[in-house]
Write an enzyme that holds these catalytic residues in place. Structure first.
Site, PDB file in Angstrom:
ATOM      1  N   LYS A 149      -1.143   0.432  44.131  1.00  0.00           N
ATOM      2  CA  LYS A 149      -2.037  -0.021  45.206  1.00  0.00           C
ATOM      3  C   LYS A 149      -2.306   1.107  46.197  1.00  0.00           C
ATOM      4  CE  LYS A 149      -0.304  -4.766  44.907  1.00  0.00           C
ATOM      5  NZ  LYS A 149       0.759  -4.461  43.922  1.00  0.00           N
ATOM      6  N   ASP A 200      12.912   0.656  56.765  1.00  0.00           N
ATOM      7  CA  ASP A 200      12.955  -0.787  56.534  1.00  0.00           C
ATOM      8  C   ASP A 200      11.725  -1.415  57.177  1.00  0.00           C
ATOM      9  OD1 ASP A 200      13.543  -3.392  56.044  1.00  0.00           O
ATOM     10  OD2 ASP A 200      15.531  -3.376  56.965  1.00  0.00           O
ATOM     11  N   CYS A 240       3.400 -12.065  44.179  1.00  0.00           N
ATOM     12  CA  CYS A 240       3.221 -12.423  42.764  1.00  0.00           C
ATOM     13  C   CYS A 240       3.984 -13.702  42.457  1.00  0.00           C
ATOM     14  CB  CYS A 240       3.677 -11.285  41.858  1.00  0.00           C
ATOM     15  SG  CYS A 240       5.380 -10.775  42.123  1.00  0.00           S
TER      16      CYS A 240
END
Length: 683
Positions: free
Chosen positions: A389, A434, A508
């Site tokens: 991506k 993070d 997903c």
């Protein structure tokens, strides 16, 4: 030089040897008789009867009125077949009765050219049928002839003769092709009737499905599963649920059928009960079976063209020359290609090593298309590995602006760096922070893409282990992490951006807990709104799910399923940030109100102790003391309101308490105690 030929005096030469024609052979009598007998035998008995009937009917209808009709009976032998001599004599008598008045119907009809051609072409078929009549169907013809003679002993019956004659004349007028079509229509109608009758009997048999008894279920549990039996039972239960009121067994409810269906689906497709229960809540029964079947088949291999180095047309031509069979992925993408089969490894071609394309699933195109990054923007990909991506975003930006590529897993960053170098991306900055704490590192991005980690229930075809190793704890753990990440992504985005201010969230997974619930949580916690994704296909998100109700704009999100779009299961949502201010939560405001109330009560208690000592010296009665306490409370409140110092101090202490709580989580000090200790030190 010799004699000249006189051409005027030429003698005519007679016919030569080759020009002579051979005369027809003359056969002896005994051979001629045999040929005549064979010609007569070639005509079947049924055709002779038909000819006789036609001649008799024609003579009756066209005979002059003066002459009386005589009944002509057909004589039969013991076998039931009329003799040839009698037939010939009858026809001769009928022919003798004809006159010139019957000239009109005696004139032969001119043959049609089209009919002659068809008759000539089908002459061989007619000869075959006649041979069958002579040899194969002789007994049947005799039986039919006997029955006809028994039913109609008199040939001169006017009604029967006219009807048979009309039918025979119609059949004679039809072409052979038309006769065959007529027979075919009759046969087809008969077959349709039989088929409809069979269907009706099958419907009656499966009208009510009886659930298996407890003993049968116990036997199935002990024995090896019969997959054919389970599959048939799944089909039967789906039919019953389609028309439950008409096909259900008496005394059985929908829960009984659903429980048995859930058990059979888990056994047939190898799912655990938790995940199957989740899928049954999302899909209808018929759609659920299609989804499960689609997960058993691998999705096609898709690649994406790297527009920084080549065009799709040139890449497709190069791969076709290497023996790869491919097609465009669809109208919705201008860079994707579907590979059906290949003679060489797709991940080892010179074009792949040169960075001309990326092996990427078709569903991974969708979040980047929804983000729609523009040139010269600051874009953040918060969970970027392995870099498909990110490379697509850089291609849309044409290597302009700045692309921040972040992933918390340092091992996966190595693959990300390799893909970006291979594909020629030069505007990227790679980091390993993070994502939950990324707003502390940097903010002010025009667009943010968050492809959050999830349970993977949409890519079961790639990872079949998801069928059995996922439970409620995994879903809740993923949902909690996704909520933290989406709030951080919104905080990183700049609402005042001239070109952007958008956040795209994708997973997903197909569970509602990881998709619609997370978006609804973000709508409540931040000043954002849902906007259209810009994708023309895909199903709308759930605004209602069982007993839960989400924001009505949730329909602008998009869901993709393997059984409807032939893509991996995916969810895409696009958010527009409205303000950079973070709204206060209800819990925090309630805590602040509690602290203020407690501080007010503490100040009131101090005022009560001071006033009570002065009142006791002046007045000794209990009534006056109580009255003094009430007045002191009012005075204490008025002092606090007039001075205004106590409220400001309390607010400052609340802010300080929040800062201390963040820095030192182990040492939690109550706000009320802090206020009292500060006041004592001042005194």
């Amino acid at each position: 030089m010799g004699r000249k030929r006189d051409l005027t005096k030429l003698e005519k030469s007679g016919p030569g040897r080759k020009s002579k024609k051979q005369q027809e052979p003359v056969l002896p009598r005994h051979l001629k008789d045999k040929d005549d007998n064979k010609k007569q035998e070639a005509v079947s008995g049924r055709s002779r009867k038909r000819l006789l009937k036609q001649a008799v009917n024609a003579a009756k209808t066209t005979a002059p009125p003066s002459k009386k009709k005589k009944k002509q009976h057909v004589s039969q032998d013991s076998s039931g077949n009329s003799s040839e001599n009698e037939l010939s004599s009858d026809t001769e008598q009928l022919v003798k009765g004809y006159t010139d008045d019957n000239k009109e119907w005696l004139t032969p009809r001119q043959p049609n050219k089209k009919r002659q051609l068809l008759e000539n072409s089908n002459s061989s078929e007619d000869e075959g049928d006649e041979m069958k009549d002579d040899y194969g169907d002789g007994e049947e013809e005799d039986d039919e002839g006997q029955q006809e003679d028994k039913e109609e002993p008199a040939v001169d019956d006017s009604d029967a003769g006219s009807s048979n004659g009309s039918e025979d004349s119609e059949d004679d007028e039809l072409l052979p092709v038309e006769r065959a079509a007529k027979k075919l229509k009759v046969k087809q109608a008969r077959d349709d009737k039989l088929q409809s009758a069979e269907l009706q009997t099958n419907i009656l048999q499966t009208e009510k499905y009886v659930l298996p008894s407890g003993q049968e279920i116990e036997k199935e549990a002990v024995q090896a599963p019969d997959l054919a039996l389970i599959q048939q039972r799944i089909k039967d239960i789906t039919q019953v649920l389609g028309d439950f009121s008409g096909r259900r067994e008496e005394g059985k409810g929908r829960k009984d059928y659903l429980a048995l269906l859930r058990k059979d689906l888990c056994l047939y497709y190898s799912y655990n009960e938790f995940l199957m229960d989740k899928l049954m809540q999302i899909f209808a029964v018929s759609e659920l079976i299609e989804f499960l079947e689609a997960n058993e088949v691998q999705r096609p291999v898709t690649i994406r063209t790297n527009t920084l180095k080549t065009r799709r047309r040139d890449l497709a031509q190069a791969l076709i020359n290497r023996g790869i069979n491919l097609d465009p992925i669809g109208k919705w993408s201008k860079t994707g290609l579907v590979i059906y089969d290949s003679q060489v490894p797709v991940g080892a071609t010179p074009e792949y090593l040169a960075g001309h394309y990326m092996i990427q699933s078709g569903s991974s195109f969708l979040p980047v298309m929804a983000l729609a990054a523009q040139e010269k923007e600051r874009v953040l990909d918060m969970c970027a590995a392995p870099g498909g991506k990110s490379q697509y975003i850089a291609a849309l930006m044409r290597n302009t602006g700045v692309l921040f590529v972040n992933d918390v897993n340092k091992r996966r960053v190595a693959a990300l760096v390799g893909n970006l170098h291979r594909t020629g991306v030069t505007n990227s900055i790679i980091c390993t922070h993070d994502g939950k704490y990324f707003p502390k590192v940097m903010t002010g991005f025009d667009r943010v893409l968050l492809d959050a980690p999830c349970s993977g229930t949409g890519v079961i075809a790639k990872d079949p282990a998801v069928k059995t190793n996922k439970d409620i704890k995994d879903i809740q753990r993923c949902a909690h992490l996704q909520k933290e990440l989406i709030l951080a992504a919104i905080d990183c985005c700049d609402a005042k951006s001239a070109t952007g201010g958008y956040v795209v969230y994708s997973t997903c997974s197909i569970t509602v807990e990881e998709n619609e619930w997370v978006i609804d949580y973000a709508l409540k916690k931040r000043h954002v709104k849902l906007v259209p994704t810009g994708l023309d296909f895909g199903q709308e998100g759930f605004a209602r799910y069982r007993e839960f109700r989400f924001h009505p704009s949730m329909k602008q999100t998009r869901r993709f399923y393997p059984h409807t779009h032939n893509l991996d299961g995916f969810f895409v949502a696009k958010l527009k940030k409205l303000s950079n201010t973070i709204p206060k939560a209800k819990d925090e405001s309630e805590e602040a109100n509690k602290v203020e109330d407690e501080s007010d009560e503490a100040s009131e208690d101090e005022g009560m102790t001071d006033t009570s000592s002065s009142d006791k010296a002046e007045k000794a009665s209990a009534a006056t003391t109580s009255h003094g306490r009430m007045s002191s409370q009012k005075e204490g409140k008025s002092k606090g309101q007039n001075g205004g110092t106590t409220t400001t101090v309390v607010k400052r202490k609340i802010v300080q308490h929040k800062k201390d709580k963040k820095k030192f989580q182990k040492h939690k000090i109550s706000s009320v105690g802090k206020i009292k200790s500060n006041k004592r030190s001042k005194k």
